[in-house]
Design an enzyme around this catalytic site. Structure first.
Site, short mmCIF file in Angstrom:
data_model
loop_
_atom_site.label_atom_id
_atom_site.label_comp_id
_atom_site.label_asym_id
_atom_site.label_seq_id
_atom_site.Cartn_x
_atom_site.Cartn_y
_atom_site.Cartn_z
N GLU A 86 39.09 -101.28 46.19
CA GLU A 86 39.65 -101.61 47.83
C GLU A 86 39.87 -100.13 48.35
O GLU A 86 40.78 -99.51 47.69
CB GLU A 86 40.98 -102.52 47.76
N ARG A 128 43.75 -102.14 31.38
CA ARG A 128 43.94 -101.02 32.39
C ARG A 128 44.47 -100.06 31.50
O ARG A 128 45.27 -100.05 30.46
CB ARG A 128 44.48 -101.33 33.48
N LYS A 163 49.14 -97.83 42.69
CA LYS A 163 48.93 -97.38 43.72
C LYS A 163 49.84 -97.34 44.96
O LYS A 163 50.06 -96.39 45.76
CB LYS A 163 47.67 -98.14 44.50
#
Length: 561
Positions: A37, A262, A272
RNA sequence: UGGGGCGUCGACAAGUGGUAAGUCACCAGCCUUUGGAGCUGGCAUUCCCAGGUUCGAAUCCUGGCGCCCCAGCCA
């Protein structure tokens, strides 16, 4: 980039693909994608995913798309899409002509939604956000049906069309999938698939005032692109049943989703949201601050794409939550830089040394090898003269045990030059600080070895005072003092106050004149450094990428215990 | 029993019924004109625990325990 299959370690995703290819699933086709994104800069965790997706595709003769999942115009910006493209490219991957955006599929997605409505599988709901939450139930209790759940297909079609046409206010209505409000999986409790949002999209402008939700968009975008293996992280495992539901209800191509853990790296954060906070609140100089775990930060710090790719390979892929030791990343970096970085001499904390028996106005050009690890790197000439600078910490007036550098009466070797012996220590009368050393050199030890076989324990780096260049050097330490900053209530509480140390009066050898930003060097006995873009004609600025292994520091630390 | 996952050395991680790979870290030694690099050796009688099946179990079965994720009109 042919990472040979045989040398690559086995992992569960490779095994799955291997079997699929063998079974001729999708005609043996392998097609992956990296779907960020554009709401922030990419970090080392994304690098793992990029290497995985592009790597797997290359390995099995397939393709990998770059697709932006841009369904939330309130958080996304072109600055981010540009940085993401640059970072993926820099890492060494090529998406060819397959650069896509979920927003490219908005028309198609809208049609899919209409299809669901027509099948009686989606409805327009007028509940407020708070009410939707209440109706959803809790983790342990089932939810209850929305009073709008049984609207007719005709009414739903009409309402949805009017949502799109802009007749209703933001947040006043949503389109929901009609699944099961009692499901143990909250994602299946009639999830929202479209919301009304009047925001200008960075690509579609003001064409839309309704935007599809991620869950609806993501799986269908993968389907549209013919993705065979949709590789994503663990938290989406719960979403897979929903994706399966959409895909099956719509009877479209069904990619196989595979989830992996992850990356977590010790002493760093990967969120983020938190990274954005560090940038916005000025704890770092920007997304590309060399202390940031972002790709752009690592690049500016001096990391190489090769080292990051190697790291990604070596950490493996699994479903277990894990925390990788940052020492492994640094190991991969040193391993790469050791082979390629030119060795040069730089003095970070200069201490003047006068060689009393060396002719006053003489300069010699000494031969210095550029990289002992790479014969092709050749050699260069470095100037030597009567006054030089050495590293302040390479001299001890009262040397501890096992310290074999310079001390009063001691003889050491100057790298590539001569043996020198310390004769006299000059101190500042008031402060007692050592201001300079007087030494003598042995002319018969030129280039660093004695003809009579005399040995010396220490070898120091140095620069000629008359010929050296001034430079600024920025030393970095880890950004956080805790192995897992996320464990702190406030992750900023464990920010390392000493993560940046700027040295303004460093001296480097003259061969560095004109060094270009981004180029890598090994400062002999210090570590790997790279030229920062902040450099100007008169002032070179270097970032310490990573230090060399420092055995002496370890010994000394042990002695002080 | 709300649902979904995961537990193999300090950290990663192979292993898929035949008797615990590899890497980082760490330790010891060798070598060295970078206390760098390199080289050599050491580092899980045991795989979360307890039972069971089997000639044989990290791998199969049963029961525990622990950890992670999910209640955005974010992704």
């Amino acid at each position: 980039m042919s990472t040979s299959t045989s040398s690559s370690p086995s992992n569960f995703i490779r095994n799955i693909i291997e079997e699929d290819v063998k079974a001729k699933k999708n005609n043996g086709r392998v097609h992956t994608r990296f779907p960020p994104e554009p709401n922030g800069y990419l970090h080392i965790g994304h690098a793992k995913s990029i290497c995985l997706n592009f790597g797997l595709a290359a390995e099995y003769g397939g393709l990998c798309n770059l697709r932006f999942d841009d369904t939330n115009p309130t958080k996304e910006e072109v600055e981010y899409v540009e940085s993401i493209k640059e970072d993926v490219r820099w890492l060494g991957f090529d998406w060819g002509d397959r650069l896509y955006y979920a927003s490219d599929y908005f028309d198609q997605l809208y049609q899919y939604a209409v299809q669901l409505i027509k099948k009686g599988k989606a409805y327009v709901c007028d509940l407020s956000p708070d009410e939707i939450r209440e109706y959803r139930g809790t983790l342990k209790e089932p939810g209850k049906n929305s009073p709008y759940r049984d609207r007719s297909v005709k009414e739903n079609l009409d309402l949805f069309e009017r949502m799109r046409a802009g007749e209703f206010g933001d947040g006043s209505r949503v389109l929901r999938a009609k699944i099961d409000m009692a499901s143990g999986n909250l994602n299946m409790r009639d999830p929202v698939i479209y919301r009304i949002l009047r925001a200008t999209h960075h690509r579609t402008g003001d064409k839309w005032c309704v935007y599809p939700m991620y869950d609806f968009t993501h799986c269908l975008s993968d389907s549209i692109e013919g993705i065979t293996h949709s590789i994503c992280t663990l938290e989406f495992e719960d979403h897979r049943p929903l994706y399966d539901w959409f895909l099956d209800e719509l009877k479209v191509f069904h990619p196989q989703q595979i989830e992996f853990a992850r990356l977590n790296l010790s002493y760093t954060i990967m969120s983020k949201r938190k990274l954005l906070q560090l940038v916005e609140e000025g704890y770092v100089s920007g997304w590309d601050d060399p202390r940031m775990p972002t790709i752009s930060g690592l690049r500016r710090r001096g990391y190489t794409p090769e080292s990051i790719r190697n790291f990604s390979e070596r950490i493996g892929v699994a479903k277990k939550d894990s925390m990788v030791d940052i020492a492994l990343l640094e190991h991969c970096l040193r391993q790469d830089l050791n082979k390629r970085a030119l060795r040069v001499m730089a003095v970070l904390h200069p201490l003047r040394v006068i060689i009393d028996n060396y002719p006053e106005n003489q300069t010699e050009e000494l031969e210095a090898i550029n990289n002992p690890e790479d014969p092709d790197a050749g050699s260069r000439k470095i100037p030597f003269s009567r006054t030089i600078y050495i590293e302040r910490e390479d001299f001890r007036e009262d040397p501890p045990k096992k310290f074999f550098r310079l001390a009063p009466g001691r003889e050491v070797r100057l790298k590539h030059a001569y043996f020198i012996q310390c004769e006299q220590v000059i101190k500042d009368d008031k402060t007692g600080e050592i201001v300079e050393l007087h030494c003598t050199y042995d002319p018969k030890t030129k280039s660093g070895s004695a003809q009579n076989g005399r040995k010396v324990k220490g070898t120091l780096h140095w620069v000629s005072a008359k010929h050296c260049l001034p430079a600024e050097v920025r030393l970095y330490e880890r950004l956080f003092t805790r192995e897992n900053p996320d464990e702190d209530k406030d992750f900023k509480a464990c920010l390392n106050p000493n993560s940046l140390e700027t040295l303004k009066s460093c001296r480097v050898e003259p061969s560095l004149a004109g060094a270009t930003p981004g180029s890598h060097y090994q400062f002999l006995r210090h570590g790997y450094f790279c030229v920062d873009p902040d450099s100007t004609k008169g002032q070179l600025v270097f970032n310490r990428t990573v230090s060399l292994r420092d055995t002496w520091a370890k010994i000394e630390k042990g002695q002080n215990k």
